[in-house]
Design an enzyme around this catalytic site. Structure first.
Site, PDB file in Angstrom:
ATOM      1  N   HIS A  14       8.739  -9.119   2.138  1.00  0.00           N
ATOM      2  CA  HIS A  14       8.712  -8.024   3.104  1.00  0.00           C
ATOM      3  C   HIS A  14       7.478  -8.156   3.983  1.00  0.00           C
ATOM      4  O   HIS A  14       6.358  -8.250   3.481  1.00  0.00           O
ATOM      5  CB  HIS A  14       8.679  -6.669   2.381  1.00  0.00           C
ATOM      6  CG  HIS A  14      10.023  -6.212   1.917  1.00  0.00           C
ATOM      7  ND1 HIS A  14      10.303  -4.897   1.603  1.00  0.00           N
ATOM      8  CD2 HIS A  14      11.178  -6.891   1.717  1.00  0.00           C
ATOM      9  CE1 HIS A  14      11.567  -4.790   1.223  1.00  0.00           C
ATOM     10  NE2 HIS A  14      12.111  -5.987   1.283  1.00  0.00           N
ATOM     11  N   TYR A  19       8.409   5.164   3.160  1.00  0.00           N
ATOM     12  CA  TYR A  19       7.644   6.228   2.518  1.00  0.00           C
ATOM     13  C   TYR A  19       7.682   7.446   3.432  1.00  0.00           C
ATOM     14  O   TYR A  19       7.278   7.357   4.599  1.00  0.00           O
ATOM     15  CB  TYR A  19       6.190   5.821   2.328  1.00  0.00           C
ATOM     16  CG  TYR A  19       5.932   4.695   1.357  1.00  0.00           C
ATOM     17  CD1 TYR A  19       5.530   4.958   0.049  1.00  0.00           C
ATOM     18  CD2 TYR A  19       6.036   3.358   1.754  1.00  0.00           C
ATOM     19  CE1 TYR A  19       5.255   3.919  -0.842  1.00  0.00           C
ATOM     20  CE2 TYR A  19       5.762   2.319   0.870  1.00  0.00           C
ATOM     21  CZ  TYR A  19       5.371   2.606  -0.423  1.00  0.00           C
ATOM     22  OH  TYR A  19       5.096   1.588  -1.302  1.00  0.00           O
ATOM     23  N   PRO A  55       1.922   5.560  -8.478  1.00  0.00           N
ATOM     24  CA  PRO A  55       2.714   4.442  -7.949  1.00  0.00           C
ATOM     25  C   PRO A  55       2.761   4.382  -6.428  1.00  0.00           C
ATOM     26  O   PRO A  55       3.307   3.424  -5.882  1.00  0.00           O
ATOM     27  CB  PRO A  55       4.112   4.716  -8.526  1.00  0.00           C
ATOM     28  CG  PRO A  55       4.148   6.194  -8.759  1.00  0.00           C
ATOM     29  CD  PRO A  55       2.754   6.584  -9.137  1.00  0.00           C
ATOM     30  N   LYS A 104       0.284  -0.381  -6.856  1.00  0.00           N
ATOM     31  CA  LYS A 104      -0.853  -1.128  -7.384  1.00  0.00           C
ATOM     32  C   LYS A 104      -0.825  -1.350  -8.895  1.00  0.00           C
ATOM     33  O   LYS A 104      -1.598  -2.172  -9.404  1.00  0.00           O
ATOM     34  CB  LYS A 104      -2.169  -0.405  -7.028  1.00  0.00           C
ATOM     35  CG  LYS A 104      -2.481  -0.416  -5.559  1.00  0.00           C
ATOM     36  CD  LYS A 104      -2.698  -1.822  -5.066  1.00  0.00           C
ATOM     37  CE  LYS A 104      -2.584  -1.911  -3.558  1.00  0.00           C
ATOM     38  NZ  LYS A 104      -1.944  -3.120  -3.104  1.00  0.00           N
ATOM     39  N   TYR A 120      -2.818  -2.582   1.060  1.00  0.00           N
ATOM     40  CA  TYR A 120      -1.443  -2.613   0.546  1.00  0.00           C
ATOM     41  C   TYR A 120      -1.064  -4.018   0.100  1.00  0.00           C
ATOM     42  O   TYR A 120      -0.454  -4.197  -0.971  1.00  0.00           O
ATOM     43  CB  TYR A 120      -0.467  -2.114   1.603  1.00  0.00           C
ATOM     44  CG  TYR A 120       0.917  -1.817   1.063  1.00  0.00           C
ATOM     45  CD1 TYR A 120       1.226  -0.547   0.570  1.00  0.00           C
ATOM     46  CD2 TYR A 120       1.916  -2.783   1.045  1.00  0.00           C
ATOM     47  CE1 TYR A 120       2.496  -0.268   0.063  1.00  0.00           C
ATOM     48  CE2 TYR A 120       3.164  -2.517   0.544  1.00  0.00           C
ATOM     49  CZ  TYR A 120       3.455  -1.248   0.062  1.00  0.00           C
ATOM     50  OH  TYR A 120       4.716  -0.983  -0.442  1.00  0.00           O
TER      51      TYR A 120
END
Length: 389
Positions: free
Chosen positions: A72, A200, A292, A296, A384
């Site tokens: 991704h 998200y 979550p 990580k 990220y």
């Protein structure tokens, strides 16, 4: 019995450590209190940092991941009226890999089976002994018979509720914890994902996440109060709520189906310091937990194993204790950065009942800043995709 390293816990961190040590010629025995089927039944994270991808390559277990995993290059953030795609690869040069923790564990299990590794499942009453001396031991029971193994080091990779951290005297350890006032209701379903990347979303009704494990297996989450009974959320209600919280575009592309797994996971931040006690080391969830939201948890376990395996290999190969002596400090420095990022992502994307309208304004200001600042986007993207080891 005797070995060089005893590893408690046959999840991905314990098995990865065992595999890396084996490739360097270091002997280990893995003890696991559950069965292999139980270990594989745990549904967990699915976003791998590049650092973890490289560690799986180094361990020789990356072939199926590269065939079936989904690279991704970005993901979408949605807060209020602002919808923003984070171009991870464009901002950092690095993508992430979507590949479920269950599959990582399966690949590591198969590698251990192929080489005849000593992995003892259904080991009851595992007890680390004398780890404050130069002659540590581990005892356990199997089929009613008590066994004991002598070793040089014990590595606790047995999770938050495991015996490794619980064996440390209370006065020797300091813990830090934050409990969030909500959980994630997650479902797994054999349907194609509603988008080719993760979404998200922070909606007035609460957080939602559209995720995936493959092109035909989707993982979705919605924020719910911690005391929510699971039976109050039949599949139809979850799908309806996801469509509301993820927005019109995602709803239009969403395929629904029966859930094959459904659970509510609490959110917490937790760190234990230090991560070394004589000849006992803690790694992964045994030493720290993150919400979550920032993807990580598994990746932090992998960075622990990077530092720990390097230190142990250096100890046996170069007769140097420098790496194991530095393990706790190096791992904790990276852990706290990931804790900060996961906390920030959680505060950005969830409804906090006690903060009300003020928090909503702060969240929107954060999103407006992200939308207008490449520096802010780069900072998010760097965290990220994973800070360097």
């Amino acid at each position: 019995m005797r070995t060089q390293v005893v590893i408690i816990g046959a999840g991905p961190s314990g098995l990865l450590l065992s595999q890396l040590l084996h490739l360097a010629g270091v002997e280990s025995v893995v003890l696991e209190r559950k069965s292999p089927d139980y270990v594989l039944s745990r549904i967990r994270a699915g976003v791998l940092e590049q650092g973890m991808v490289q560690m799986l390559e180094k361990a020789g277990v990356a072939e199926r991941m590269h065939k079936e995993g989904l690279p991704h290059d970005g993901f979408t953030l949605s807060v209020g009226d602002t919808r923003l795609r984070m171009d991870l690869k464009g901002l950092t040069g690095t993508p992430v890999m979507v590949y479920g923790q269950t599959e990582v564990t399966r690949d590591l299990m198969e590698a251990h089976t192929a080489r005849g590794a000593q992995v003892i499942y259904d080991a009851e009453d595992v007890t680390p002994l004398d780890f404050d001396t130069d002659h540590p031991r581990v005892a356990w029971k199997k089929d009613g018979v008590t066994h004991e193994i002598a070793c040089d080091f014990i590595c606790g990779c047995d999770g938050y509720h495991g015996v490794a951290r619980a064996s440390v005297p209370e006065k020797a350890i300091t813990t830090y914890e934050k409990i969030y006032p909500f959980g994630w209701l997650g479902i797994l379903s054999h349907v194609p994902p509603c988008d080719h990347e993760l979404i998200y979303s922070n909606h007035p009704r609460g957080f939602a996440l559209a995720s995936m494990r493959s092109h035909t297996l989707s993982r979705y989450y919605v924020q719910v109060p911690l005391d929510t009974p699971l039976e109050e959320w039949p599949d139809e209600r979850i799908w309806d709520e996801l469509k509301l919280r993820l927005g019109e575009e995602a709803a239009a592309n969403m395929k629904t189906g029966p859930s094959i797994e459904k659970s509510i996971a609490p959110l917490r931040s937790f760190v234990a310091e230090p991560l070394r006690f004589g000849r006992l080391f803690l790694a992964g969830d045994a030493g720290h937990i993150v919400p979550p939201t920032g993807a990580k948890g598994l990746n932090l376990a992998a960075s622990d194993i990077h530092y720990l395996s390097s230190g142990l290999i250096e100890y046996y190969g170069e007769k140097s204790s420098a790496g194991i002596n530095a393990y706790s400090a190096k791992a904790l420095a990276r852990i706290w950065k990931a804790e900060r990022f996961s906390w920030w992502m959680t505060t950005l994307l969830h409804q906090f009942p006690e903060l009300g309208r003020f928090n909503a304004r702060i969240q929107q200001a954060d999103m407006d800043y992200l939308a207008s600042s490449k520096a802010a986007q780069t900072s998010l993207a760097e965290n990220y995709v994973g800070l360097p080891y």
